[in-house]
Design an enzyme around this catalytic site. Structure first.
Site, PDB file in Angstrom:
ATOM      1  CG  HIS A 163      -8.084 137.234  26.308  1.00 38.32           C
ATOM      2  ND1 HIS A 163      -8.318 136.651  27.519  1.00 38.32           N
ATOM      3  CD2 HIS A 163      -7.300 136.370  25.625  1.00 38.32           C
ATOM      4  CE1 HIS A 163      -7.708 135.495  27.582  1.00 38.32           C
ATOM      5  NE2 HIS A 163      -7.074 135.295  26.450  1.00 38.32           N
TER       6      HIS A 163
HETATM    7  C1  UD1 Z   1      -3.016 135.444  22.692  1.00 35.28           C
HETATM    8  C2  UD1 Z   1      -3.218 133.945  22.511  1.00 35.28           C
HETATM    9  C3  UD1 Z   1      -4.268 133.446  23.492  1.00 35.28           C
HETATM   10  C4  UD1 Z   1      -3.940 133.847  24.909  1.00 35.28           C
HETATM   11  C5  UD1 Z   1      -3.687 135.338  24.988  1.00 35.28           C
HETATM   12  C6  UD1 Z   1      -3.200 135.705  26.355  1.00 35.28           C
HETATM   13  C7  UD1 Z   1      -2.878 133.104  20.226  1.00 35.28           C
HETATM   14  C8  UD1 Z   1      -3.555 132.622  18.992  1.00 35.28           C
HETATM   15  N1  UD1 Z   1      -3.677 133.624  21.167  1.00 35.28           N
HETATM   16  O1  UD1 Z   1      -4.251 136.061  22.332  1.00 35.28           O
HETATM   17  O2  UD1 Z   1      -4.320 132.028  23.441  1.00 35.28           O
HETATM   18  O3  UD1 Z   1      -5.000 133.493  25.749  1.00 35.28           O
HETATM   19  O4  UD1 Z   1      -2.678 135.716  24.033  1.00 35.28           O
HETATM   20  O5  UD1 Z   1      -3.410 137.033  26.661  1.00 35.28           O
HETATM   21  O6  UD1 Z   1      -1.682 132.996  20.337  1.00 35.28           O
HETATM   22  N2  UD1 Z   1      -2.187 143.688  21.060  1.00 35.28           N
HETATM   23  C9  UD1 Z   1      -1.702 144.907  21.477  1.00 35.28           C
HETATM   24  N3  UD1 Z   1      -0.629 144.902  22.308  1.00 35.28           N
HETATM   25  C10 UD1 Z   1      -0.014 143.769  22.740  1.00 35.28           C
HETATM   26  C11 UD1 Z   1      -0.512 142.546  22.274  1.00 35.28           C
HETATM   27  C12 UD1 Z   1      -1.601 142.529  21.444  1.00 35.28           C
HETATM   28  O7  UD1 Z   1      -2.214 145.962  21.127  1.00 35.28           O
HETATM   29  O8  UD1 Z   1       0.965 143.848  23.502  1.00 35.28           O
HETATM   30  C13 UD1 Z   1      -3.400 143.687  20.207  1.00 35.28           C
HETATM   31  C14 UD1 Z   1      -3.093 143.719  18.700  1.00 35.28           C
HETATM   32  O9  UD1 Z   1      -4.087 144.482  18.099  1.00 35.28           O
HETATM   33  C15 UD1 Z   1      -3.274 142.255  18.326  1.00 35.28           C
HETATM   34  C16 UD1 Z   1      -4.361 141.768  19.282  1.00 35.28           C
HETATM   35  O10 UD1 Z   1      -4.131 142.498  20.472  1.00 35.28           O
HETATM   36  O11 UD1 Z   1      -3.628 142.089  16.993  1.00 35.28           O
HETATM   37  C17 UD1 Z   1      -4.330 140.284  19.555  1.00 35.28           C
HETATM   38  O12 UD1 Z   1      -3.037 139.874  20.015  1.00 35.28           O
HETATM   39  P1  UD1 Z   1      -2.517 138.372  19.769  1.00 35.28           P
HETATM   40  O13 UD1 Z   1      -1.241 138.173  20.473  1.00 35.28           O
HETATM   41  O14 UD1 Z   1      -2.574 138.045  18.338  1.00 35.28           O
HETATM   42  O15 UD1 Z   1      -3.627 137.477  20.427  1.00 35.28           O
HETATM   43  P2  UD1 Z   1      -4.265 137.581  21.872  1.00 35.28           P
HETATM   44  O16 UD1 Z   1      -5.709 137.911  21.724  1.00 35.28           O
HETATM   45  O17 UD1 Z   1      -3.439 138.427  22.742  1.00 35.28           O
HETATM   46  N1  UDP Z   2      -3.499 138.703  34.242  1.00 33.26           N
HETATM   47  C1  UDP Z   2      -2.831 139.833  34.706  1.00 33.26           C
HETATM   48  N2  UDP Z   2      -3.360 141.060  34.452  1.00 33.26           N
HETATM   49  C2  UDP Z   2      -4.521 141.236  33.775  1.00 33.26           C
HETATM   50  C3  UDP Z   2      -5.194 140.072  33.300  1.00 33.26           C
HETATM   51  C4  UDP Z   2      -4.644 138.829  33.524  1.00 33.26           C
HETATM   52  O1  UDP Z   2      -1.779 139.715  35.345  1.00 33.26           O
HETATM   53  O2  UDP Z   2      -4.931 142.398  33.571  1.00 33.26           O
HETATM   54  C5  UDP Z   2      -2.916 137.374  34.493  1.00 33.26           C
HETATM   55  C6  UDP Z   2      -3.836 136.417  35.217  1.00 33.26           C
HETATM   56  O3  UDP Z   2      -3.750 136.587  36.617  1.00 33.26           O
HETATM   57  C7  UDP Z   2      -3.329 135.065  34.762  1.00 33.26           C
HETATM   58  C8  UDP Z   2      -2.869 135.339  33.337  1.00 33.26           C
HETATM   59  O4  UDP Z   2      -2.684 136.749  33.250  1.00 33.26           O
HETATM   60  O5  UDP Z   2      -2.213 134.666  35.530  1.00 33.26           O
HETATM   61  C9  UDP Z   2      -3.914 134.902  32.355  1.00 33.26           C
HETATM   62  O6  UDP Z   2      -3.600 135.386  31.089  1.00 33.26           O
HETATM   63  P1  UDP Z   2      -4.666 135.621  29.948  1.00 33.26           P
HETATM   64  O7  UDP Z   2      -6.023 135.738  30.530  1.00 33.26           O
HETATM   65  O8  UDP Z   2      -4.156 136.747  29.137  1.00 33.26           O
HETATM   66  O9  UDP Z   2      -4.499 134.335  29.035  1.00 33.26           O
HETATM   67  P2  UDP Z   2      -5.036 132.818  29.119  1.00 33.26           P
HETATM   68  O10 UDP Z   2      -4.752 132.278  30.469  1.00 33.26           O
HETATM   69  O11 UDP Z   2      -6.490 132.844  28.779  1.00 33.26           O
HETATM   70  O12 UDP Z   2      -4.282 132.151  28.029  1.00 33.26           O
END
Ligand code: UD1
Ligand code: UDP
Length: 393
Positions: free
Chosen positions: A223
């Site tokens: 991601h």
């Molecule tokens: C965010 C964090 C990242 C973290 C991740 C955990 C920032 C800059 N990044 O990344 O550090 O590792 O969360 O998962 O804060 N979207 C949906 N539904 C949702 C959420 C997001 O469709 O519920 C889609 C939208 O198109 C959005 C994209 O995902 O634009 C990215 O979401 P965003 O929260 O901006 O960043 P993440 O990639 O989730």
């Molecule tokens: N996780 C989850 N379901 C998923 C993917 C991740 O519950 O489908 C959990 C995972 O076990 C961990 C956390 O989400 O506890 C990690 O989050 P993510 O990878 O979104 O973000 P990051 O840790 O890179 O910020």
């Protein structure tokens, strides 16, 4: 003492739930902490959000700011404005933020501008790659924080290099990792309650009793913007997973960002050997991680969980902030080159021995330590404020 906790993204629900449980345990006897939970709304799909509140029994947020998705500036700006209003109304003694997302940065900045001390959980991590939005969020948050809770000694050392140390009202402590607290608590529950392995039909078919069979699959998650938003890198990673998937199933619970980008680049039909599934709940994820042959990921949290389960991990990045997992020999940095990824995974098949895994992320009591430090710090601050007032009278 009143604290405001700010969360917004999937991993923060998991981290905040661990500390919330420690607060609730303490509050059964005395009630030293009133926690106000603020959800920025950064993640909002059921499987990225509410499922964690339900499974981890995290209380319903006191405030939901409904910020949603957007560019960094738009998302962070909206959060700042809305968090500020909550803080002005609630007037807490402190604000707690977790990790390195835009919700973390907005919480820390809004609080600091109102002179409210910030406590940062997961302080001191560095990838030393400033093109990652998370690295900027970590740097700024740490520099603004008064209480810095580091998961590792490396975190404390990284902060020291930037001149952030205990003293002059600031506290830097290694407390361990709250995600380790969480896994210790929930892995047993996952073993009992999760039926994901059966649902995905991951047990080999040749013996009848599924309890006795060892599932055979790789688990992948993907991601990071630096991977998903570059068509070449994304394609190269997916090609590697597809190649690995020819012999052994590859399960990929798809983050919505990745799903969106795969659609944008029209890649779905190209990778028939990858099993794309919806994001899974925490208990299902723990179970999938525990039983996987190995994990391929660019997630921070998943690298550590792999380590705790002693599941070999391949990190699809050029660097990681979780350097201890690499030093331990359980995690390998593969970068995003498809050939390199497939080669590293192939080497795993020949690998006979893994080093002993040590307890490098604390003893499973990070949350309790955090709560104790909060209480001590804020009661001392209240005492000194009282005596300053008394001296003035
Ligand atoms: C965010 C964090 C990242 C973290 C991740 C955990 C920032 C800059 N990044 O990344 O550090 O590792 O969360 O998962 O804060 N979207 C949906 N539904 C949702 C959420 C997001 O469709 O519920 C889609 C939208 O198109 C959005 C994209 O995902 O634009 C990215 O979401 P965003 O929260 O901006 O960043 P993440 O990639 O989730
Ligand atoms: N996780 C989850 N379901 C998923 C993917 C991740 O519950 O489908 C959990 C995972 O076990 C961990 C956390 O989400 O506890 C990690 O989050 P993510 O990878 O979104 O973000 P990051 O840790 O890179 O910020």
């Amino acid at each position: 003492m009143k604290i405001v906790t700010i969360v917004g993204a999937r991993p923060q629900f998991i981290k905040a739930a661990a500390v919330n449980r420690a607060i609730q345990d303490l509050n059964k006897r005395e009630k030293p902490i009133q926690e106000i939970l603020v959800h920025t709304g950064q993640h909002y799909d059921y499987l990225m959000d509410r499922v964690f509140f339900e499974e981890l029994k995290l209380p319903k947020p006191d405030y939901h700011l409904g910020v949603g998705s957007g560019s960094h500036a738009k998302q962070t700006g909206l959060m700042l404005e809305r968090i500020e209003s909550v803080l002005q109304k609630e007037k807490p003694e402190g604000v707690m933020v977790y990790g390195d997302t835009n919700s973390t940065l907005a919480g820390a900045l809004a609080a600091t501008k109102l002179n409210i001390p910030v406590a940062h959980v997961e302080a001191g991590l560095r990838s030393y790659n400033r093109t990652m939005p998370e690295e900027i969020n970590r740097l700024v948050t740490d520099h603004l924080s008064t209480l810095l809770f580091c998961p590792t000694d490396q975190g404390v050392r990284n902060l020291r290099k930037e001149g952030i140390e205990s003293g002059e009202g600031r506290i830097v402590r290694k407390v361990g990792d709250v995600m380790y607290d969480s896994i210790l608590y929930y892995a047993k529950l996952a073993e009992k309650e999760s039926v994901i392995l059966r649902d995905l039909d991951l047990f080999p078919a040749h013996t009848p009793n599924s309890e006795l069979r060892t599932p055979n699959y790789y688990l992948a998650t993907l991601h990071r913007a630096e991977n998903t938003d570059h068509p070449k890198k994304l394609t190269s990673i997916l090609e590697a997973l597809d190649e690995i998937g020819k012999n052994t199933p590859v399960i990929l619970p798809l983050h919505p960002r990745t799903k969106k980008m795969i659609k944008v680049y029209h890649l779905f039909s190209d990778f028939k050997n990858i099993r794309f599934i919806e994001p899974v709940s925490y208990l299902d994820m723990l179970q999938l991680e525990k039983k996987a042959k190995a994990i391929l990921t660019d997630s921070g949290g998943v690298q550590k969980e792999a380590y705790w389960f002693r599941t070999p991990c391949f990190t699809l990045r050029e660097e990681t902030e979780w350097v201890e997992t690499i030093i331990s020999g359980w995690n390998v940095l593969t970068g995003t080159n498809g050939k390199k990824i497939v080669g590293e995974v192939g080497r795993l098949e020949k690998r006979r021995k893994y080093p002993k895994a040590r307890k490098i992320y604390g003893d499973g009591r990070a949350s309790q330590k955090i709560v104790q430090i909060l209480i001590r710090h804020f009661s001392q601050s209240a005492e000194s404020a009282k005596s300053r007032k008394a001296r003035r009278v």
